[in-house]
Scaffold this motif. Sequence first.
Motif, PDB file in Angstrom:
ATOM      1  N   VAL A 188       0.921  -1.157   0.162  1.00 19.09           N
ATOM      2  CA  VAL A 188      -0.249   0.117  -0.065  1.00 19.09           C
ATOM      3  C   VAL A 188       0.880   1.462  -0.080  1.00 19.09           C
ATOM      4  O   VAL A 188       2.115   1.405   0.800  1.00 19.09           O
ATOM      5  N   GLY A 189       0.229   2.230  -0.763  1.00 22.20           N
ATOM      6  CA  GLY A 189       1.227   3.397  -0.974  1.00 22.20           C
ATOM      7  C   GLY A 189       0.210   4.619  -0.973  1.00 22.20           C
ATOM      8  O   GLY A 189      -1.059   4.557  -0.823  1.00 22.20           O
ATOM      9  N   GLU A 190       0.675   5.797  -0.975  1.00 16.23           N
ATOM     10  CA  GLU A 190       0.050   7.101  -0.709  1.00 16.23           C
ATOM     11  C   GLU A 190      -1.123   7.136  -2.020  1.00 16.23           C
ATOM     12  O   GLU A 190      -2.196   7.992  -1.879  1.00 16.23           O
ATOM     13  N   ASP A 191      -0.685   6.693  -3.188  1.00 17.01           N
ATOM     14  CA  ASP A 191      -1.638   6.834  -4.351  1.00 17.01           C
ATOM     15  C   ASP A 191      -3.049   5.692  -4.070  1.00 17.01           C
ATOM     16  O   ASP A 191      -3.605   5.649  -5.251  1.00 17.01           O
ATOM     17  N   ASP A 192      -2.877   4.811  -3.227  1.00 23.21           N
ATOM     18  CA  ASP A 192      -3.776   3.789  -3.259  1.00 23.21           C
ATOM     19  C   ASP A 192      -4.996   4.354  -2.480  1.00 23.21           C
ATOM     20  O   ASP A 192      -5.254   5.128  -1.800  1.00 23.21           O
ATOM     21  N   VAL A 193      -6.357   3.469  -2.758  1.00 21.42           N
ATOM     22  CA  VAL A 193      -7.596   3.499  -1.997  1.00 21.42           C
ATOM     23  C   VAL A 193      -7.552   2.397  -1.477  1.00 21.42           C
ATOM     24  O   VAL A 193      -8.075   1.521  -2.261  1.00 21.42           O
ATOM     25  N   VAL A 194      -7.645   2.248  -0.327  1.00 22.53           N
ATOM     26  CA  VAL A 194      -7.970   0.859   0.502  1.00 22.53           C
ATOM     27  C   VAL A 194      -9.327   0.833   0.773  1.00 22.53           C
ATOM     28  O   VAL A 194      -9.921   1.426   1.794  1.00 22.53           O
ATOM     29  N   TYR A 195     -10.238  -0.214   0.445  1.00 28.90           N
ATOM     30  CA  TYR A 195     -11.669  -0.386   0.962  1.00 28.90           C
ATOM     31  C   TYR A 195     -11.470  -1.719   1.895  1.00 28.90           C
ATOM     32  O   TYR A 195     -10.858  -2.685   1.384  1.00 28.90           O
ATOM     33  N   ASP A 196     -12.212  -1.663   2.923  1.00 28.00           N
ATOM     34  CA  ASP A 196     -12.277  -2.749   4.027  1.00 28.00           C
ATOM     35  C   ASP A 196     -13.865  -3.124   3.977  1.00 28.00           C
ATOM     36  O   ASP A 196     -14.549  -2.318   4.482  1.00 28.00           O
ATOM     37  N   LEU A 197     -14.069  -4.368   3.417  1.00 26.55           N
ATOM     38  CA  LEU A 197     -15.218  -4.752   3.577  1.00 26.55           C
ATOM     39  C   LEU A 197     -15.834  -5.431   4.923  1.00 26.55           C
ATOM     40  O   LEU A 197     -15.051  -6.285   5.078  1.00 26.55           O
ATOM     41  N   GLY A 198     -16.530  -4.920   5.688  1.00 29.03           N
ATOM     42  CA  GLY A 198     -16.697  -5.366   7.231  1.00 29.03           C
ATOM     43  C   GLY A 198     -15.580  -4.570   7.968  1.00 29.03           C
ATOM     44  O   GLY A 198     -14.607  -5.132   8.542  1.00 29.03           O
ATOM     45  N   SER A 199     -15.560  -3.286   8.011  1.00 28.24           N
ATOM     46  CA  SER A 199     -14.422  -2.575   8.446  1.00 28.24           C
ATOM     47  C   SER A 199     -14.553  -2.671  10.144  1.00 28.24           C
ATOM     48  O   SER A 199     -13.373  -2.228  10.830  1.00 28.24           O
ATOM     49  N   GLY A 200     -15.178  -3.274  10.822  1.00 25.41           N
ATOM     50  CA  GLY A 200     -15.491  -3.234  12.444  1.00 25.41           C
ATOM     51  C   GLY A 200     -14.902  -1.765  12.868  1.00 25.41           C
ATOM     52  O   GLY A 200     -15.822  -0.811  12.748  1.00 25.41           O
ATOM     53  N   ASP A 201     -14.124  -1.844  13.831  1.00 25.65           N
ATOM     54  CA  ASP A 201     -13.657  -0.563  14.575  1.00 25.65           C
ATOM     55  C   ASP A 201     -12.677   0.320  13.677  1.00 25.65           C
ATOM     56  O   ASP A 201     -12.210   1.276  14.122  1.00 25.65           O
ATOM     57  N   GLY A 202     -12.341   0.083  12.123  1.00 28.57           N
ATOM     58  CA  GLY A 202     -11.953   0.910  11.319  1.00 28.57           C
ATOM     59  C   GLY A 202     -10.267   0.805  11.336  1.00 28.57           C
ATOM     60  O   GLY A 202      -9.634   1.618  10.616  1.00 28.57           O
ATOM     61  N   ARG A 203      -9.560  -0.163  12.094  1.00 30.38           N
ATOM     62  CA  ARG A 203      -8.447  -0.098  12.183  1.00 30.38           C
ATOM     63  C   ARG A 203      -7.654  -0.213  10.779  1.00 30.38           C
ATOM     64  O   ARG A 203      -6.473   0.295  10.719  1.00 30.38           O
ATOM     65  N   MET A 204      -8.184  -1.090   9.802  1.00 33.71           N
ATOM     66  CA  MET A 204      -7.576  -1.227   8.589  1.00 33.71           C
ATOM     67  C   MET A 204      -7.361  -0.130   7.934  1.00 33.71           C
ATOM     68  O   MET A 204      -6.081   0.472   7.188  1.00 33.71           O
ATOM     69  N   VAL A 205      -8.445   0.816   7.496  1.00 36.01           N
ATOM     70  CA  VAL A 205      -8.218   2.099   6.721  1.00 36.01           C
ATOM     71  C   VAL A 205      -7.595   2.977   7.586  1.00 36.01           C
ATOM     72  O   VAL A 205      -6.956   3.886   6.882  1.00 36.01           O
ATOM     73  N   ILE A 206      -7.836   3.072   8.719  1.00 36.97           N
ATOM     74  CA  ILE A 206      -7.053   3.998   9.685  1.00 36.97           C
ATOM     75  C   ILE A 206      -5.317   4.002   9.537  1.00 36.97           C
ATOM     76  O   ILE A 206      -4.597   4.827   9.465  1.00 36.97           O
ATOM     77  N   THR A 207      -5.114   2.762   9.757  1.00 37.51           N
ATOM     78  CA  THR A 207      -3.751   2.254   9.860  1.00 37.51           C
ATOM     79  C   THR A 207      -2.866   2.699   8.257  1.00 37.51           C
ATOM     80  O   THR A 207      -2.038   3.200   8.102  1.00 37.51           O
ATOM     81  N   ALA A 208      -3.704   2.218   7.181  1.00 37.06           N
ATOM     82  CA  ALA A 208      -3.478   2.585   5.967  1.00 37.06           C
ATOM     83  C   ALA A 208      -3.165   4.285   5.681  1.00 37.06           C
ATOM     84  O   ALA A 208      -2.099   4.424   4.901  1.00 37.06           O
ATOM     85  N   ALA A 209      -4.034   4.901   6.190  1.00 35.77           N
ATOM     86  CA  ALA A 209      -3.900   6.425   6.203  1.00 35.77           C
ATOM     87  C   ALA A 209      -2.810   6.828   7.002  1.00 35.77           C
ATOM     88  O   ALA A 209      -1.929   7.963   6.672  1.00 35.77           O
ATOM     89  N   GLN A 210      -2.832   6.453   8.197  1.00 30.68           N
ATOM     90  CA  GLN A 210      -1.930   6.838   9.037  1.00 30.68           C
ATOM     91  C   GLN A 210      -0.086   6.531   8.569  1.00 30.68           C
ATOM     92  O   GLN A 210       0.623   7.111   8.573  1.00 30.68           O
ATOM     93  N   GLN A 211      -0.102   5.262   8.406  1.00 28.77           N
ATOM     94  CA  GLN A 211       1.235   4.892   7.828  1.00 28.77           C
ATOM     95  C   GLN A 211       1.808   5.042   6.536  1.00 28.77           C
ATOM     96  O   GLN A 211       2.970   5.196   6.240  1.00 28.77           O
ATOM     97  N   TYR A 212       0.708   5.041   5.627  1.00 30.51           N
ATOM     98  CA  TYR A 212       1.230   4.936   4.271  1.00 30.51           C
ATOM     99  C   TYR A 212       0.617   6.392   3.389  1.00 30.51           C
ATOM    100  O   TYR A 212       0.766   6.345   2.270  1.00 30.51           O
ATOM    101  N   GLY A 213      -0.314   7.087   4.070  1.00 33.34           N
ATOM    102  CA  GLY A 213      -0.817   8.287   3.584  1.00 33.34           C
ATOM    103  C   GLY A 213      -1.751   7.941   2.305  1.00 33.34           C
ATOM    104  O   GLY A 213      -2.223   8.558   1.726  1.00 33.34           O
ATOM    105  N   ALA A 214      -2.380   6.691   2.414  1.00 33.07           N
ATOM    106  CA  ALA A 214      -3.509   6.139   1.485  1.00 33.07           C
ATOM    107  C   ALA A 214      -4.961   6.836   1.775  1.00 33.07           C
ATOM    108  O   ALA A 214      -4.871   7.190   3.040  1.00 33.07           O
TER     109      ALA A 214
END
Length: 227
Positions: free
Chosen positions: A75-101
């Motif tokens: 994953v990089g800053e040009d990506d758009v990460v979709y999480d199906l069944g995202s629960g507490d949101g940790r997947m997309v939040i981590t993608a944004a925090q750590q990779y700027g996605a």
Amino acid sequence: MTRPCRPRSAIPALALATFVLTIFAAIGGCTADQEANRPMPVDSVYSPGTPYTTDVPYVATPQKVVERMLEMANVGEDDVVYDLGSGDGRMVITAAQQYGARGVGIEIVPELVEQSRSYARLAGVTDRVDFFRANLFDTDLREATVLSIYLLPEVIEKLLPKIRREMDPGDRVVSHNYGDTIWPPDRSERLGPDHVIHLWTIRDSTSVPLPSTSESTSEPGAAPSGR
């Protein structure tokens, strides 16, 4: 969704990131035998009498698995990460925090959607992530470059026509534990005894298999999301 922008100050952003990751470590993704005593973000969502029905029960993905899934998907800053069944949101939040996605979380349980939005505010990434209460089968995946799933095999099989139709060559699908029996992964990696990550890179539409039965081909209009 707005286009991502850089934080005004690296120090507050780092502090917020550390704080939220600490929260995620505390609430942790649990396996029944290793972390059963750790509380889930919403521990009463699936208690008797709940008005919500889902294809799979809510079990949060451990933070260490989330981070490795994002690493494997490159994953990089040009990506758009979709999480199906995202629960507490940790997947997309981590993608944004750590990779700027950029990230989109799809979740059927309203309490979890609100909790995810709260975590995103704490992390300072509301400009890069969105969370929606929605049916995963109704979610348009054409914007996604990385699709994250933690779904049972029968649910993944029902999603195959949608992935085949809406995702593009070069897009990646990364799964926690399931999917390898119906779609041979390009790469798999085990993290301890209870977690396996599977990764697929879409070469073209024909590289995504069709469901094995006519019953699986249907995409139920009211089927809720899992995680």
